[in-house]
Design an enzyme around this catalytic site. Structure first.
Site, PDB file in Angstrom:
ATOM      1  N   GLY A   1       0.836  -1.202   0.000  1.00  0.00           N
ATOM      2  CA  GLY A   1       0.000   0.000   0.000  1.00  0.00           C
ATOM      3  C   GLY A   1       0.867   1.247   0.000  1.00  0.00           C
TER       4      GLY A   1
ATOM      5  CB  SER B   1       5.884  -4.251  -2.734  1.00  0.00           C
ATOM      6  OG  SER B   1       4.796  -4.382  -1.846  1.00  0.00           O
TER       7      SER B   1
END
Lengths: 177, 177
Positions: B7, B80
């Site tokens: 996120g 990520s």
């Protein structure tokens, strides 16, 4: 414990690590073989400069320490040519057992199973440890082995003797295939 | 299993991971919190370009898979932002449980506990996910949570419900501190 095998290309690091893996598995001790070639396949963007090699060695040292934390014995076969990052690995791990393969460059070069020394001499490969990049030999390895004079079997036995002396936890099968 | 929380910055990844660590430890399930900030302290040379972030995510995915192999549950809190390397991690792991914090950028930016959004808006930080670098939202996450509307407790309960549904192995203490 973390077993860390360092030495020149073709000094026998992977072969010895494989012998240890067989022994650990026979004794049902969880272990993880962390081998340079395999790791470089995964992290194929990693270069061969001093800083790239230091980062690479550091990465292996860090994750070896995490595996060690959970009772897995990492068996590392990695040129790891720089003292700085080998020392990082030593500090990161709780019980660091460094094995330095002191095998002479001439012996390693005469083996050359993948023809890499030849390519390095021809200039086809740059930054090749021992030829065009330095190998900083450890000064504080727990064990030194010259695989130019010792057989695979003898080398493995010497490692096992050391492991037995260090820790009563390990039971070994002395029969090597 | 590998629990992977992705996120935007300040979406609550670390906070939720810490809640899960408490629960796993209460249930004596070995787990390893792999947190972006901590990992970046170790690998301080890692940059923020697309390729550097992909390599970084891949590294975490690879080693998470090795820990998973030995029965440890990695709990990853990592922006990520790129699909490519998240998918690498998914493929590397046996049982990949991806949690996407869908919390809106405006909510994340209003939290800004470290003042990083402010710095990114001022141009003091470059390649900041959500502001000057993309976040490729997952399309196949196992769970989506909007921490802008859900409390930490509610979010954790939803994760735990999913974990219980997925695997009878986990026994949970429903009491969260």
């Amino acid at each position: 414990m973390v077993i860390w095998i360092t030495g020149l290309p073709s000094s026998g690091k992977t072969t010895l690590a494989q012998q240890l893996v067989i022994l650990f598995e026979k004794n049902r001790i969880p272990c993880e073989h962390i081998d340079s070639d395999q790791i470089r396949k995964v992290f194929s963007n990693t270069g061969y400069s001093k800083s790239a090699r230091n980062e690479h060695t550091k990465m292996v040292g860090y994750w070896a320490s995490r595996l060690e934390h959970f009772g897995v014995v990492p068996i590392v076969s990695l040129i790891s040519p720089y003292e700085e990052s080998r020392n990082y690995a030593r500090r990161a791990c709780s019980d660091f057992f460094e094995i330095h393969l002191t095998t002479a460059l001439t012996v390693c070069e005469s083996r050359d199973p993948k023809g890499l020394y030849k390519k390095a001499r021809n200039g086809e490969i740059r930054e090749f440890t021992g030829i065009s990049a330095p190998y900083e030999a450890p000064t504080n390895a727990e064990l030194e082995l010259d695989t130019g004079t010792l057989s695979i079997c003898d080398s493995t036995r010497l490692i096992v003797n050391h492991l037995n002396t260090r820790s009563g936890k390990y039971l070994w099968n002395s029969c090597l295939k």
